[in-house]
Scaffold this motif. Sequence first.
Motif, PDB file in Angstrom:
ATOM      1  N   PRO A  43      69.702  -0.561   5.242  1.00  0.00           N
ATOM      2  CA  PRO A  43      70.600  -0.231   6.362  1.00  0.00           C
ATOM      3  C   PRO A  43      71.991  -0.854   6.243  1.00  0.00           C
ATOM      4  O   PRO A  43      72.978  -0.268   6.688  1.00  0.00           O
ATOM      5  CB  PRO A  43      69.844  -0.776   7.573  1.00  0.00           C
ATOM      6  N   TYR A  44      72.073  -2.020   5.602  1.00  0.00           N
ATOM      7  CA  TYR A  44      73.387  -2.648   5.417  1.00  0.00           C
ATOM      8  C   TYR A  44      74.213  -1.885   4.379  1.00  0.00           C
ATOM      9  O   TYR A  44      75.425  -1.704   4.536  1.00  0.00           O
ATOM     10  CB  TYR A  44      73.218  -4.112   4.992  1.00  0.00           C
ATOM     11  N   ILE A  45      73.544  -1.447   3.297  1.00  0.00           N
ATOM     12  CA  ILE A  45      74.235  -0.639   2.291  1.00  0.00           C
ATOM     13  C   ILE A  45      74.629   0.712   2.882  1.00  0.00           C
ATOM     14  O   ILE A  45      75.722   1.221   2.634  1.00  0.00           O
ATOM     15  CB  ILE A  45      73.342  -0.437   1.042  1.00  0.00           C
ATOM     16  N   LEU A  46      73.722   1.294   3.679  1.00  0.00           N
ATOM     17  CA  LEU A  46      74.019   2.573   4.322  1.00  0.00           C
ATOM     18  C   LEU A  46      75.220   2.441   5.248  1.00  0.00           C
ATOM     19  O   LEU A  46      76.060   3.339   5.333  1.00  0.00           O
ATOM     20  CB  LEU A  46      72.801   3.061   5.106  1.00  0.00           C
ATOM     21  N   THR A  47      75.308   1.311   5.922  1.00  0.00           N
ATOM     22  CA  THR A  47      76.461   1.072   6.796  1.00  0.00           C
ATOM     23  C   THR A  47      77.754   1.066   5.998  1.00  0.00           C
ATOM     24  O   THR A  47      78.762   1.651   6.409  1.00  0.00           O
ATOM     25  CB  THR A  47      76.299  -0.273   7.538  1.00  0.00           C
ATOM     26  N   LEU A  48      77.733   0.402   4.837  1.00  0.00           N
ATOM     27  CA  LEU A  48      78.919   0.389   3.978  1.00  0.00           C
ATOM     28  C   LEU A  48      79.261   1.804   3.527  1.00  0.00           C
ATOM     29  O   LEU A  48      80.433   2.210   3.550  1.00  0.00           O
ATOM     30  CB  LEU A  48      78.669  -0.510   2.767  1.00  0.00           C
ATOM     31  N   ALA A  49      78.239   2.572   3.120  1.00  0.00           N
ATOM     32  CA  ALA A  49      78.483   3.951   2.684  1.00  0.00           C
ATOM     33  C   ALA A  49      79.059   4.789   3.812  1.00  0.00           C
ATOM     34  O   ALA A  49      80.009   5.558   3.625  1.00  0.00           O
ATOM     35  CB  ALA A  49      77.177   4.568   2.170  1.00  0.00           C
ATOM     36  N   VAL A  50      78.486   4.646   5.012  1.00  0.00           N
ATOM     37  CA  VAL A  50      78.976   5.401   6.167  1.00  0.00           C
ATOM     38  C   VAL A  50      80.428   5.039   6.465  1.00  0.00           C
ATOM     39  O   VAL A  50      81.257   5.907   6.772  1.00  0.00           O
ATOM     40  CB  VAL A  50      78.082   5.137   7.401  1.00  0.00           C
ATOM     41  N   MET A  51      80.752   3.750   6.372  1.00  0.00           N
ATOM     42  CA  MET A  51      82.130   3.314   6.622  1.00  0.00           C
ATOM     43  C   MET A  51      83.088   3.945   5.613  1.00  0.00           C
ATOM     44  O   MET A  51      84.164   4.425   5.975  1.00  0.00           O
ATOM     45  CB  MET A  51      82.210   1.791   6.543  1.00  0.00           C
ATOM     46  N   LEU A  52      82.698   3.931   4.332  1.00  0.00           N
ATOM     47  CA  LEU A  52      83.560   4.522   3.301  1.00  0.00           C
ATOM     48  C   LEU A  52      83.686   6.026   3.493  1.00  0.00           C
ATOM     49  O   LEU A  52      84.778   6.593   3.381  1.00  0.00           O
ATOM     50  CB  LEU A  52      82.998   4.204   1.914  1.00  0.00           C
ATOM     51  N   PHE A  53      82.554   6.682   3.792  1.00  0.00           N
ATOM     52  CA  PHE A  53      82.585   8.121   4.061  1.00  0.00           C
ATOM     53  C   PHE A  53      83.537   8.414   5.216  1.00  0.00           C
ATOM     54  O   PHE A  53      84.365   9.323   5.159  1.00  0.00           O
ATOM     55  CB  PHE A  53      81.183   8.625   4.434  1.00  0.00           C
ATOM     56  N   ALA A  54      83.390   7.649   6.289  1.00  0.00           N
ATOM     57  CA  ALA A  54      84.163   7.913   7.499  1.00  0.00           C
ATOM     58  C   ALA A  54      85.658   7.698   7.275  1.00  0.00           C
ATOM     59  O   ALA A  54      86.487   8.538   7.664  1.00  0.00           O
ATOM     60  CB  ALA A  54      83.670   7.019   8.638  1.00  0.00           C
ATOM     61  N   ILE A  55      86.020   6.589   6.649  1.00  0.00           N
ATOM     62  CA  ILE A  55      87.443   6.289   6.446  1.00  0.00           C
ATOM     63  C   ILE A  55      88.097   7.333   5.550  1.00  0.00           C
ATOM     64  O   ILE A  55      89.193   7.815   5.834  1.00  0.00           O
ATOM     65  CB  ILE A  55      87.613   4.873   5.848  1.00  0.00           C
ATOM     66  N   SER A  56      87.419   7.708   4.465  1.00  0.00           N
ATOM     67  CA  SER A  56      88.007   8.697   3.563  1.00  0.00           C
ATOM     68  C   SER A  56      88.133  10.058   4.248  1.00  0.00           C
ATOM     69  O   SER A  56      89.109  10.778   4.031  1.00  0.00           O
ATOM     70  CB  SER A  56      87.162   8.825   2.286  1.00  0.00           C
ATOM     71  N   THR A  57      87.156  10.401   5.099  1.00  0.00           N
ATOM     72  CA  THR A  57      87.231  11.668   5.823  1.00  0.00           C
ATOM     73  C   THR A  57      88.376  11.653   6.827  1.00  0.00           C
ATOM     74  O   THR A  57      89.121  12.634   6.958  1.00  0.00           O
ATOM     75  CB  THR A  57      85.902  11.949   6.555  1.00  0.00           C
ATOM     76  N   VAL A  58      88.530  10.550   7.540  1.00  0.00           N
ATOM     77  CA  VAL A  58      89.628  10.427   8.509  1.00  0.00           C
ATOM     78  C   VAL A  58      90.982  10.554   7.811  1.00  0.00           C
ATOM     79  O   VAL A  58      91.896  11.221   8.304  1.00  0.00           O
ATOM     80  CB  VAL A  58      89.540   9.081   9.266  1.00  0.00           C
ATOM     81  N   LEU A  59      91.111   9.934   6.642  1.00  0.00           N
ATOM     82  CA  LEU A  59      92.369  10.003   5.905  1.00  0.00           C
ATOM     83  C   LEU A  59      92.683  11.428   5.453  1.00  0.00           C
ATOM     84  O   LEU A  59      93.806  11.920   5.623  1.00  0.00           O
ATOM     85  CB  LEU A  59      92.305   9.081   4.681  1.00  0.00           C
ATOM     86  N   THR A  60      91.687  12.091   4.880  1.00  0.00           N
ATOM     87  CA  THR A  60      91.924  13.443   4.374  1.00  0.00           C
ATOM     88  C   THR A  60      92.234  14.406   5.504  1.00  0.00           C
ATOM     89  O   THR A  60      93.159  15.224   5.399  1.00  0.00           O
ATOM     90  CB  THR A  60      90.698  13.926   3.576  1.00  0.00           C
ATOM     91  N   TRP A  61      91.477  14.315   6.591  1.00  0.00           N
ATOM     92  CA  TRP A  61      91.771  15.212   7.713  1.00  0.00           C
ATOM     93  C   TRP A  61      93.091  14.862   8.397  1.00  0.00           C
ATOM     94  O   TRP A  61      93.727  15.709   9.019  1.00  0.00           O
ATOM     95  CB  TRP A  61      90.600  15.228   8.693  1.00  0.00           C
ATOM     96  N   GLY A  62      93.518  13.620   8.262  1.00  0.00           N
ATOM     97  CA  GLY A  62      94.844  13.268   8.761  1.00  0.00           C
ATOM     98  C   GLY A  62      95.925  14.037   8.009  1.00  0.00           C
ATOM     99  O   GLY A  62      96.902  14.525   8.593  1.00  0.00           O
ATOM    100  N   TYR A  63      95.734  14.164   6.700  1.00  0.00           N
ATOM    101  CA  TYR A  63      96.685  14.927   5.889  1.00  0.00           C
ATOM    102  C   TYR A  63      96.615  16.413   6.229  1.00  0.00           C
ATOM    103  O   TYR A  63      97.638  17.078   6.363  1.00  0.00           O
ATOM    104  CB  TYR A  63      96.382  14.700   4.407  1.00  0.00           C
ATOM    105  N   TYR A  64      95.394  16.940   6.379  1.00  0.00           N
ATOM    106  CA  TYR A  64      95.240  18.341   6.763  1.00  0.00           C
ATOM    107  C   TYR A  64      95.948  18.614   8.092  1.00  0.00           C
ATOM    108  O   TYR A  64      96.679  19.601   8.247  1.00  0.00           O
ATOM    109  CB  TYR A  64      93.751  18.703   6.920  1.00  0.00           C
ATOM    110  N   CYS A  65      95.691  17.731   9.060  1.00  0.00           N
ATOM    111  CA  CYS A  65      96.294  17.912  10.391  1.00  0.00           C
ATOM    112  C   CYS A  65      97.813  17.814  10.345  1.00  0.00           C
ATOM    113  O   CYS A  65      98.508  18.539  11.064  1.00  0.00           O
ATOM    114  CB  CYS A  65      95.744  16.870  11.363  1.00  0.00           C
TER     115      CYS A  65
END
Length: 511
Positions: free
Chosen positions: A393-415
Amino acid sequence: MSLDAFTDSVDKAVSSFFEPIATWLGEVVFYAVPVGGTDLPLIVAWLVVAGLIFTGWFGFVQFRKFLLAVDVVRGKYDEKGSAGEVNHFQALTAAVSGTVGLGNIAGVAVAVSIGGPGATFWMILCGLLGMATKFVEVTLGVKYREVHADGTVSGGPMHYLPKGLADRFGKNGKTFGKVLAVLASFMILFFGLFGGNLFQVNQSYAQLVSVAGGEDGAIGSSTGALFFGILIAALVGIVLLGGIRSIANVTSKLVPSMAGIYIVACLIVILVNITAVPDALVSIVEGAFNPEGVAGGVLGALIIGFKRAAFSNEAGLGSAPIAHSAVKTKHPASEGLVALLEPFIDTVIICTMTALTIVIANPASWAEAREDQSIGGVTITSDAFGTVLPWFPYILTLAVMLFAISTVLTWGYYCLKAWTHLFGRSKASELTFKVIYTLFAVAGSLLTLQTLIDMADAVLFMLAVINIIGLYLLAPVVKRELNSFLEFVRARDAGEIDEADEDQEPVKSTA
């Protein structure tokens, strides 16, 4: 009034106002027809049919030119003096970061819970078909992009729909394309703010709270939520200020890292249970054609698999061409080939690894979800890893954080590209958007606004209807561009031109 009470009141007020709209919109966009004892959402059929048509139209390009696509990503066919902001690898990772996310972790668990192991087979097939659609839309994105005087690039459906339709059908096509472009910009902007930003921050915060003592833990309070939101907003704001080059630099490191962490964890579970792999593969194939306990039988498993894959890789939605359009190239089809790797990475590799991990580990929560025909979700995936890695669960949390931040950044550019198409490219306009977008990141840790997120999903898939109509009408343009690039590849391989040769015709752009 406390912060918790205030945010709860905002959530309830927004939900009560928009819930009827979201419900109606969802019923329209995701309208389903009964087929073979199960429901088939027409929007999913629309996306899958497009993949089938483009696969045939371009002669199975995703298979025939797969190795060529890898060579392009490696930089083998780079051309000096090409307009653009990022290289092929950076463009690919920027786009992949917008699709690889919670859908690969939670969405796959939903698919194998409702559709059984066989849903994995159909999910892979849908991903393979989506590769052809992604090739078409990204080729058009580069073909009709705008290269501005300062060297920055704008692309996406808001550009190739009006320009491409004007090229093919003249004045009437241009007028029709402009209307579609405005609608596309609005849909991308709306989804990006709520689905690509607020939802990602909200879910990453929820996962962090779950491994840090829950609501009674150190960051479970409203103060902790506010601090988390401000921290993410600051990171996003700093990167957004740097433009696509900054985003690409970050995502080109984040995407391989997060994918690597996740795939290694999957491989550990698989290797520990290596003797169960043959049976798992058999259950996936047999379940695809003879599923047990799945509503609708084979068709039910097929629909579930297709649905999750379509939602995960976004092929045909028109979002990825925005990131890919910034690539340095003189041949639009070169980046189209690069883009076909995107659904392969997202769906064929990462989604399949998740599904295989769940099937092999066979956690108790998955069995319960299948018996009850419940949704399950990220807890099933986490439990599957927990059978071998109790600390996962701790590793999954790190993965989720990385997934989320990269998605927010990319959609920021799209927007940002959608925003500037609607409101202009002035510094004041761009700064206004970036402030709004970072504030939404703060709100993500405090609010859920689930109703608006549901609306955003519906709006994004409305874009697929508009976008794919344009792809059909502009497919002949893509075929010409593909032939042009293949001739360039032949000449480069034959030694008739070299990397320093800058006599190639540049892509159409507007300075």
